[in-house]
Scaffold this active site. Sequence first.
Site, PDB file in Angstrom:
ATOM      1  N   LYS A  30       0.552  -0.553  -0.366  1.00 37.35           N
ATOM      2  CA  LYS A  30       0.194   0.315   0.175  1.00 37.35           C
ATOM      3  C   LYS A  30       0.372   1.365  -0.417  1.00 37.35           C
ATOM      4  O   LYS A  30       0.576   2.369  -0.525  1.00 37.35           O
ATOM      5  CB  LYS A  30      -0.875  -0.142   1.035  1.00 37.35           C
ATOM      6  N   SER A  31       1.942   1.637   1.014  1.00 37.33           N
ATOM      7  CA  SER A  31       2.870   2.131   0.771  1.00 37.33           C
ATOM      8  C   SER A  31       3.322   2.582  -0.315  1.00 37.33           C
ATOM      9  O   SER A  31       3.453   4.290  -1.341  1.00 37.33           O
ATOM     10  CB  SER A  31       3.970   2.297   2.080  1.00 37.33           C
ATOM     11  N   ARG A  35       2.826   6.302  -3.475  1.00 33.02           N
ATOM     12  CA  ARG A  35       4.421   6.784  -3.861  1.00 33.02           C
ATOM     13  C   ARG A  35       4.245   6.407  -5.116  1.00 33.02           C
ATOM     14  O   ARG A  35       4.968   7.818  -6.278  1.00 33.02           O
ATOM     15  CB  ARG A  35       5.550   6.634  -2.984  1.00 33.02           C
ATOM     16  N   ARG A 131      -8.589  12.204  12.887  1.00 35.32           N
ATOM     17  CA  ARG A 131      -6.650  11.565  12.940  1.00 35.32           C
ATOM     18  C   ARG A 131      -5.689  12.856  12.989  1.00 35.32           C
ATOM     19  O   ARG A 131      -6.373  14.124  12.122  1.00 35.32           O
ATOM     20  CB  ARG A 131      -6.166  11.074  11.988  1.00 35.32           C
ATOM     21  N   ASP A 324       2.280  -0.623  11.740  1.00 33.42           N
ATOM     22  CA  ASP A 324       0.720  -1.782  10.934  1.00 33.42           C
ATOM     23  C   ASP A 324       0.364  -2.973  11.500  1.00 33.42           C
ATOM     24  O   ASP A 324      -0.678  -3.563  11.529  1.00 33.42           O
ATOM     25  CB  ASP A 324       0.485  -1.187   9.453  1.00 33.42           C
ATOM     26  N   LYS A 351      -4.308   5.219  14.693  1.00 28.36           N
ATOM     27  CA  LYS A 351      -4.785   5.246  13.555  1.00 28.36           C
ATOM     28  C   LYS A 351      -5.738   5.149  13.122  1.00 28.36           C
ATOM     29  O   LYS A 351      -6.575   5.633  13.128  1.00 28.36           O
ATOM     30  CB  LYS A 351      -3.896   3.696  13.354  1.00 28.36           C
TER      31      LYS A 351
HETATM   32  C1  S3P Z   1       2.447   5.178   6.546  1.00 23.63           C
HETATM   33  C2  S3P Z   1       2.748   4.968   7.493  1.00 23.63           C
HETATM   34  C3  S3P Z   1       3.012   4.342   8.874  1.00 23.63           C
HETATM   35  C4  S3P Z   1       2.364   4.070   8.719  1.00 23.63           C
HETATM   36  C5  S3P Z   1       1.209   4.013   7.390  1.00 23.63           C
HETATM   37  C6  S3P Z   1       1.691   3.710   6.002  1.00 23.63           C
HETATM   38  C7  S3P Z   1       2.948   5.318   5.442  1.00 23.63           C
HETATM   39  O1  S3P Z   1       1.841   5.849   9.264  1.00 23.63           O
HETATM   40  O2  S3P Z   1       1.454   3.150   9.611  1.00 23.63           O
HETATM   41  O3  S3P Z   1       0.355   2.794   7.547  1.00 23.63           O
HETATM   42  O4  S3P Z   1       3.212   4.482   3.802  1.00 23.63           O
HETATM   43  O5  S3P Z   1       3.933   6.438   5.643  1.00 23.63           O
HETATM   44  P1  S3P Z   1       3.019   6.954  10.228  1.00 23.63           P
HETATM   45  O6  S3P Z   1       4.077   6.746   9.640  1.00 23.63           O
HETATM   46  O7  S3P Z   1       1.996   7.602  10.826  1.00 23.63           O
HETATM   47  O8  S3P Z   1       3.391   6.058  11.445  1.00 23.63           O
END
Ligand code: S3P
Length: 447
Positions: A30-31, A35, A131, A324, A351
């Site tokens: 997902k991350s 990006r 959030r 996560d 979260k």
């Molecule tokens: C993410 C960073 C994390 C993670 C989120 C995805 C990202 O959050 O919990 O699910 O893609 O950069 P934080 O950077 O706020 O800890």
Amino acid sequence: MIVSQSAPPVDFQVHPGGALHGRFRVPGDKSMSHRAVMLGALAEGDTEVSGFLEGADALATLEAFRRMGVSIEGPRHGELRIRGVGLHGLRAADGPLDVGNSGTSMRLLAGLLAGQRFDSVLTGDDSLRRRPMGRVTEPLATMGARIEATPEGTAPLHIRGDQSLQGVRYEMPVASAQVKSALLLAGLYADGETWVHEPAPTRDHTERMLQGFGYPVQRQGAWSGVSGGGRLQGGALDVPADISSAAFFLVGASIAAGSDLVLEHVGINPTRTGVLDVLGHMGADIEIRNRRESGGEEVGDLRVQARPLHGLTIPERLVPLAIDEFPALFIAAACAHGRTVLTGARELRVKESDRIAVMADGLAAVGIHAEPREDGIVIEGGRIRGGTVDSHGDHRIAMAFAMAGLVSEAPITIRNCRNVDTSFPGFVVLAREAGANVEEMHDGEAQ
Ligand code: S3P
């Protein structure tokens, strides 16, 4: 596709028993999917992405860029072609950008949009609008960004364009890859250098992917820095399977006797593998096979076999590296022999839900003694008896309890599971194929 607030509820019903077997690939990271769209859109030339996660969160990012004038073909079987418009080629969207449940979209876009010539509005669903956004808007303001949030520091965010941004040196009070990434993306538009310091290592996909697009990123210890005014060059980009999605199967196969599973092509970037370390310390049998590099990121196949687990005190340094995966790890702890203690994890409270409170309630509802603490939890391993759990719309809590069903004495009903689609479309089908007895219920009817 944004997950609608008014859509009818989806519950999971998990029947006890089963073991997990097979060899498969969980959806894309997902991350990295977020990006890939962002940097592909800002690049010059086309970017061809494979392995893209077709879940609601990454699709929300994709839709936001389409609405800012970027032409994107796909996704089709995880493939996208993004026609990059260059760092200065985005156009104002025709209204607010609604990114649904996705914190990553909102925080990273806040940085990126602060550098545009046009105004933008970012909003999201009820969970996202609760959030904290001050963690990005405040440091961005020190760069010269003008972003208005609600008095509580939450979305919607009104972002004023046409501001001249200045590079800064910023020491993050919390270890957050989202905050780091927001500042580095704003830094692409700033005069001079933008440096961000992290108090503990966090995922570094932004830094690696910028470099993959030919944009220099400097790294000095806990500092990462970019200079404004460069260019990104499009190209091919492979997104590996998401270790955060693999985590549910790693836990499920560890706790369900007789399980033996291989998860293919999983991203094992060292800033993401805390879940492997924690499970390893608990006695899990996980082997990384066929380690290789793909698109600047390490990947491997993960073989996991069931083993008795024991509780542990989780080292705090592993918290950001497994941030996560705690809903899944709490299920492992519930099935382990002895006590598991987590501290230094206050971030879990902000979260997609308050994951300490919601998991503690859910564990208690299925017969496990769990004591929430301000910055963590204490879980006594025991027998999962079954019952009804509310995921509070948190995808990872829903999937974690689906795995608990493998070893439960009676069925588990999990309420509010629609948001599983945000990160893991097809979860129920894949879990069933692997051997879990989980069903998706719409209005009380199995699908
Ligand atoms: C993410 C960073 C994390 C993670 C989120 C995805 C990202 O959050 O919990 O699910 O893609 O950069 P934080 O950077 O706020 O800890």
